[in-house]
Design a protein around this motif. Sequence first.
Motif, PDB file in Angstrom:
ATOM      1  N   HIS A 179      45.275 -23.859  12.105  1.00 12.64           N
ATOM      2  CA  HIS A 179      45.073 -24.376  13.459  1.00 12.64           C
ATOM      3  C   HIS A 179      44.435 -23.343  14.387  1.00 12.64           C
ATOM      4  CE1 HIS A 179      45.579 -26.710  17.050  1.00 12.64           C
ATOM      5  NE2 HIS A 179      46.284 -25.755  17.614  1.00 12.64           N
ATOM      6  N   HIS A 180      45.037 -22.165  14.478  1.00 14.10           N
ATOM      7  CA  HIS A 180      44.590 -21.178  15.462  1.00 14.10           C
ATOM      8  C   HIS A 180      43.382 -20.377  14.973  1.00 14.10           C
ATOM      9  CE1 HIS A 180      48.800 -21.985  16.546  1.00 14.10           C
ATOM     10  NE2 HIS A 180      48.466 -21.651  17.781  1.00 14.10           N
ATOM     11  N   HIS A 181      42.663 -19.795  15.921  1.00  9.45           N
ATOM     12  CA  HIS A 181      41.498 -18.972  15.581  1.00  9.45           C
ATOM     13  C   HIS A 181      41.942 -17.531  15.283  1.00  9.45           C
ATOM     14  CE1 HIS A 181      42.217 -19.014  19.880  1.00  9.45           C
ATOM     15  NE2 HIS A 181      41.447 -17.974  20.095  1.00  9.45           N
ATOM     16  N   PRO A 182      41.423 -16.951  14.175  1.00  7.17           N
ATOM     17  CA  PRO A 182      41.839 -15.587  13.789  1.00  7.17           C
ATOM     18  C   PRO A 182      40.976 -14.495  14.392  1.00  7.17           C
ATOM     19  CG  PRO A 182      40.602 -16.590  12.014  1.00  7.17           C
ATOM     20  CD  PRO A 182      40.661 -17.613  13.106  1.00  7.17           C
ATOM     21  N   VAL A 211      35.828 -16.157  -0.851  1.00  3.52           N
ATOM     22  CA  VAL A 211      36.107 -16.874   0.406  1.00  3.52           C
ATOM     23  C   VAL A 211      34.772 -17.238   1.051  1.00  3.52           C
ATOM     24  CG1 VAL A 211      37.088 -16.697   2.726  1.00  3.52           C
ATOM     25  CG2 VAL A 211      38.335 -15.758   0.774  1.00  3.52           C
ATOM     26  N   LYS A 212      34.589 -18.516   1.281  1.00  6.88           N
ATOM     27  CA  LYS A 212      33.317 -19.009   1.841  1.00  6.88           C
ATOM     28  C   LYS A 212      33.466 -19.491   3.281  1.00  6.88           C
ATOM     29  CE  LYS A 212      31.499 -18.303  -2.164  1.00  6.88           C
ATOM     30  NZ  LYS A 212      30.730 -17.056  -2.344  1.00  6.88           N
ATOM     31  N   GLY A 213      34.694 -19.802   3.699  1.00  5.47           N
ATOM     32  CA  GLY A 213      34.848 -20.288   5.061  1.00  5.47           C
ATOM     33  C   GLY A 213      36.285 -20.217   5.536  1.00  5.47           C
ATOM     34  N   VAL A 214      36.444 -19.920   6.839  1.00  4.55           N
ATOM     35  CA  VAL A 214      37.740 -19.961   7.515  1.00  4.55           C
ATOM     36  C   VAL A 214      37.564 -20.976   8.643  1.00  4.55           C
ATOM     37  CG1 VAL A 214      39.455 -18.663   8.825  1.00  4.55           C
ATOM     38  CG2 VAL A 214      38.216 -17.546   6.945  1.00  4.55           C
ATOM     39  N   GLN A 221      36.269 -26.692  20.818  1.00  5.77           N
ATOM     40  CA  GLN A 221      34.844 -26.425  21.042  1.00  5.77           C
ATOM     41  C   GLN A 221      34.229 -26.014  19.710  1.00  5.77           C
ATOM     42  OE1 GLN A 221      34.484 -22.105  22.846  1.00  5.77           O
ATOM     43  NE2 GLN A 221      36.444 -22.982  23.420  1.00  5.77           N
ATOM     44  N   GLU A 222      32.907 -26.137  19.647  1.00  5.40           N
ATOM     45  CA  GLU A 222      32.218 -25.676  18.438  1.00  5.40           C
ATOM     46  C   GLU A 222      32.104 -24.162  18.483  1.00  5.40           C
ATOM     47  OE1 GLU A 222      28.344 -27.337  17.832  1.00  5.40           O
ATOM     48  OE2 GLU A 222      28.067 -26.261  15.934  1.00  5.40           O
ATOM     49  N   PHE A 223      32.347 -23.536  17.343  1.00  7.96           N
ATOM     50  CA  PHE A 223      32.243 -22.083  17.237  1.00  7.96           C
ATOM     51  C   PHE A 223      31.780 -21.760  15.822  1.00  7.96           C
ATOM     52  CE2 PHE A 223      33.957 -17.999  15.887  1.00  7.96           C
ATOM     53  CZ  PHE A 223      33.563 -17.161  16.926  1.00  7.96           C
ATOM     54  N   SER A 224      30.918 -20.766  15.716  1.00  9.21           N
ATOM     55  CA  SER A 224      30.434 -20.372  14.393  1.00  9.21           C
ATOM     56  C   SER A 224      30.128 -18.887  14.384  1.00  9.21           C
ATOM     57  CB  SER A 224      29.173 -21.194  14.089  1.00  9.21           C
ATOM     58  OG  SER A 224      28.469 -20.616  13.046  1.00  9.21           O
ATOM     59  N   SER A 225      30.619 -18.211  13.378  1.00  8.54           N
ATOM     60  CA  SER A 225      30.347 -16.789  13.217  1.00  8.54           C
ATOM     61  C   SER A 225      30.237 -16.483  11.717  1.00  8.54           C
ATOM     62  CB  SER A 225      31.485 -15.986  13.859  1.00  8.54           C
ATOM     63  OG  SER A 225      31.270 -14.610  13.698  1.00  8.54           O
ATOM     64  N   HIS A 226      29.351 -15.564  11.383  1.00  5.98           N
ATOM     65  CA  HIS A 226      29.181 -15.195   9.971  1.00  5.98           C
ATOM     66  C   HIS A 226      29.717 -13.789   9.747  1.00  5.98           C
ATOM     67  CE1 HIS A 226      26.479 -18.481   8.564  1.00  5.98           C
ATOM     68  NE2 HIS A 226      26.423 -18.642   9.875  1.00  5.98           N
ATOM     69  N   ARG A 227      30.290 -13.571   8.588  1.00  6.80           N
ATOM     70  CA  ARG A 227      30.893 -12.274   8.301  1.00  6.80           C
ATOM     71  C   ARG A 227      30.983 -12.078   6.787  1.00  6.80           C
ATOM     72  NH1 ARG A 227      34.364  -8.898  11.316  1.00  6.80           N
ATOM     73  NH2 ARG A 227      35.628  -7.658   9.892  1.00  6.80           N
ATOM     74  N   LYS A 228      30.434 -11.034   6.270  1.00 10.75           N
ATOM     75  CA  LYS A 228      30.601 -10.652   4.856  1.00 10.75           C
ATOM     76  C   LYS A 228      30.581 -11.831   3.884  1.00 10.75           C
ATOM     77  CE  LYS A 228      32.647  -6.236   5.545  1.00 10.75           C
ATOM     78  NZ  LYS A 228      33.154  -5.095   4.853  1.00 10.75           N
ATOM     79  N   GLY A 229      29.619 -12.688   4.021  1.00  6.70           N
ATOM     80  CA  GLY A 229      29.475 -13.770   3.047  1.00  6.70           C
ATOM     81  C   GLY A 229      30.304 -15.000   3.324  1.00  6.70           C
ATOM     82  N   GLN A 231      31.873 -17.864   6.546  1.00  8.98           N
ATOM     83  CA  GLN A 231      31.701 -18.375   7.904  1.00  8.98           C
ATOM     84  C   GLN A 231      33.067 -18.587   8.552  1.00  8.98           C
ATOM     85  OE1 GLN A 231      28.663 -21.583   8.287  1.00  8.98           O
ATOM     86  NE2 GLN A 231      28.592 -21.515   6.063  1.00  8.98           N
ATOM     87  N   LEU A 232      33.138 -18.329   9.844  1.00  7.76           N
ATOM     88  CA  LEU A 232      34.325 -18.659  10.635  1.00  7.76           C
ATOM     89  C   LEU A 232      33.912 -19.792  11.571  1.00  7.76           C
ATOM     90  CD1 LEU A 232      34.602 -15.041  10.765  1.00  7.76           C
ATOM     91  CD2 LEU A 232      36.840 -16.132  10.745  1.00  7.76           C
TER      92      LEU A 232
END
Length: 290
Positions: A179-182, A211-214, A221-229, A231-232
């Motif tokens: 549920h929550h954002h890390p 791990v491909k996605g969190v 709201q929409e949020f997108s971030s990329h990190r070490k292969g 997506q968050l």
Amino acid sequence: MSANTPSSPPYLTHPLWLHQDFGKRNHTTDPLKLIQLTDPHLFAAPQGRLLGITTRTSFESVLEMALERSSGAQALVVTGDLVHDESTAGYRYLHDTLNSTGLPYFCTPGNHDQQRLMDEHLGAAAVGPFALRRLEGWNLVFLNSSRCDSDGGHLKSEQIAQLEDLLADDQAPTLLFMHHHPIPVQSEWMDRIGIDNGESLIATCDRSPQVKGVIFGHIHQEFSSHRKGYQLLGTPSTCIQFLPRNQTFALDTRPPGYRTLSLHADGQLETEVLRLDHYEERPIYQAQGY
Ligand SMILES: [Fe+2]
């Protein structure tokens, strides 16, 4: 590895470790598709409103759109704040509505949820505090990030340990749902109620190329971030929207929406947020909180 083999590590024999293999479809051609719905904030009363939005109506509008525009999806994931007033009738409504889709579905709790009522009314679809579903070569992990004393989130050391055990043991491409954002989403009021030890989860994910996605809710709201292969990804609520990157509480004018997740056999993840073209009700924009 079977959940019942004597050599299984503890997380596989834990009663909350739910293991199911849906592997009937030929997944070498089309990707597996999931629909993420989040933060429906349902009420016992059909006309129950959150800041001016009748949440059952907006939920049904988004669900209908998702089933039509994203037809062919194999499962639904609902990432918390399921029922705003923690009512039996709210959970029964959610159960009946999701059942009517004919799709498997998985629900994680949010800060507005009651785990006991989820277990009672959603049964095996109420996943967590740490749960795994195997779906056509992918691992879907569900983590309960909610705490009973706060709107903020937290992951217990046992949950992180169970995740690390899994990732050490199983190289299948993996998505994590909670549920929550890390990680911070650059909105101060919202970042005060994210996962307070999200860095533990991020460190584990950074070490784990499978791990491909969190994927999370909570932030409306929409949020997108990329990190070490990987997506968050944060996803719009099916009801009210929070204004991105605002330091204090404020509502956004964008309509409700959902996220699609396309899981390819080679481990590639494609995703898209879709919103209602038009939604009749307008939220109470001058609201200072909810
Ligand atoms: Fe919410």
